[in-house]
Design an enzyme around this catalytic site. Structure first.
Site, mmCIF file in Angstrom:
data_model
loop_
_atom_site.group_PDB
_atom_site.id
_atom_site.type_symbol
_atom_site.label_atom_id
_atom_site.label_comp_id
_atom_site.label_asym_id
_atom_site.label_seq_id
_atom_site.Cartn_x
_atom_site.Cartn_y
_atom_site.Cartn_z
ATOM 1 N N ARG A 46 11.415 4.174 3.811
ATOM 2 C CA ARG A 46 10.450 3.043 3.016
ATOM 3 C C ARG A 46 11.110 1.674 3.595
ATOM 4 N NH1 ARG A 46 8.388 -0.606 0.961
ATOM 5 N NH2 ARG A 46 7.568 -0.522 -1.314
ATOM 6 N N GLU A 54 -1.373 -0.201 -1.587
ATOM 7 C CA GLU A 54 -1.906 1.365 -1.650
ATOM 8 C C GLU A 54 -3.009 1.767 -0.782
ATOM 9 O OE1 GLU A 54 0.226 3.381 -3.323
ATOM 10 O OE2 GLU A 54 1.373 1.692 -3.570
ATOM 11 N N ARG A 89 13.767 8.074 -0.585
ATOM 12 C CA ARG A 89 13.449 7.561 0.717
ATOM 13 C C ARG A 89 14.684 6.640 1.169
ATOM 14 N NH1 ARG A 89 7.445 5.536 -0.854
ATOM 15 N NH2 ARG A 89 8.905 4.476 -2.230
#
Length: 160
Positions: A46, A54, A89
């Site tokens: 990440r 998004e 992540r």
């Protein structure tokens, strides 16, 4: 023997603290999430300091495409902060040819500086410059930050 153990300790300590490694990008999930193959194991990264739109948000697909063009299939350096996010992540920055993907996304108006999790003045300055130049998502009259976008989607689902 003690010297060898000490050297091994330094190598392991450095890896644990900085999480710096080299690997091949084998997946681009969205603009700020990559899958890097390290020692034949996929590691999800990440991107630190930033938040991209998004996928179903304006500029979400452009951010993903930019990230893919930048590093997909390439050997990159990942500099992690040694932490994972709530989704498991690893958090870090990705470099290819001495260029920082995280910063390039902000510079090109394809990501916000994620101030909630980052106090970096450098990222704040990059976002300010992109806003002034009206590049990428800053061309929109009223761009919606991804964290607000996600929140509005959650609220819509809860109100159904």
């Amino acid at each position: 023997m003690k010297k060898q153990l000490f050297i091994l300790f330094l190598i392991i300590s450095n890896f644990i603290i900085s999480q710096t490694f080299t690997g091949k990008v084998v997946g681009v999930k969205d603009g700020d999430t990559m899958v890097v193959l390290f020692e034949n194991k996929p590691i999800t990264i990440r991107l630190e300091h930033i938040d991209c739109p998004e996928k179903n948000q304006p500029f979400g697909n452009r951010a993903k495409q930019f990230a893919s063009d930048f590093c997909f299939g390439k050997t990159v350096v990942v500099i992690g902060n040694g932490k994972k996010d709530r989704n498991g992540r690893w958090i870090g920055e990705i470099f290819y040819n001495n260029q920082n993907l995280n910063k390039e996304l902000v510079r090109n108006g394809l990501a916000w500086h994620y101030r909630r999790y980052s106090k970096s003045a450098n990222y704040a300055d990059l976002e300010t410059a992109a806003r002034k130049k009206k590049v990428g998502l800053w061309r929109d009259k009223d761009p919606i930050a991804p964290w607000n976008w996600r929140k509005s989607k959650r609220n819509k689902v809860q109100n159904l």
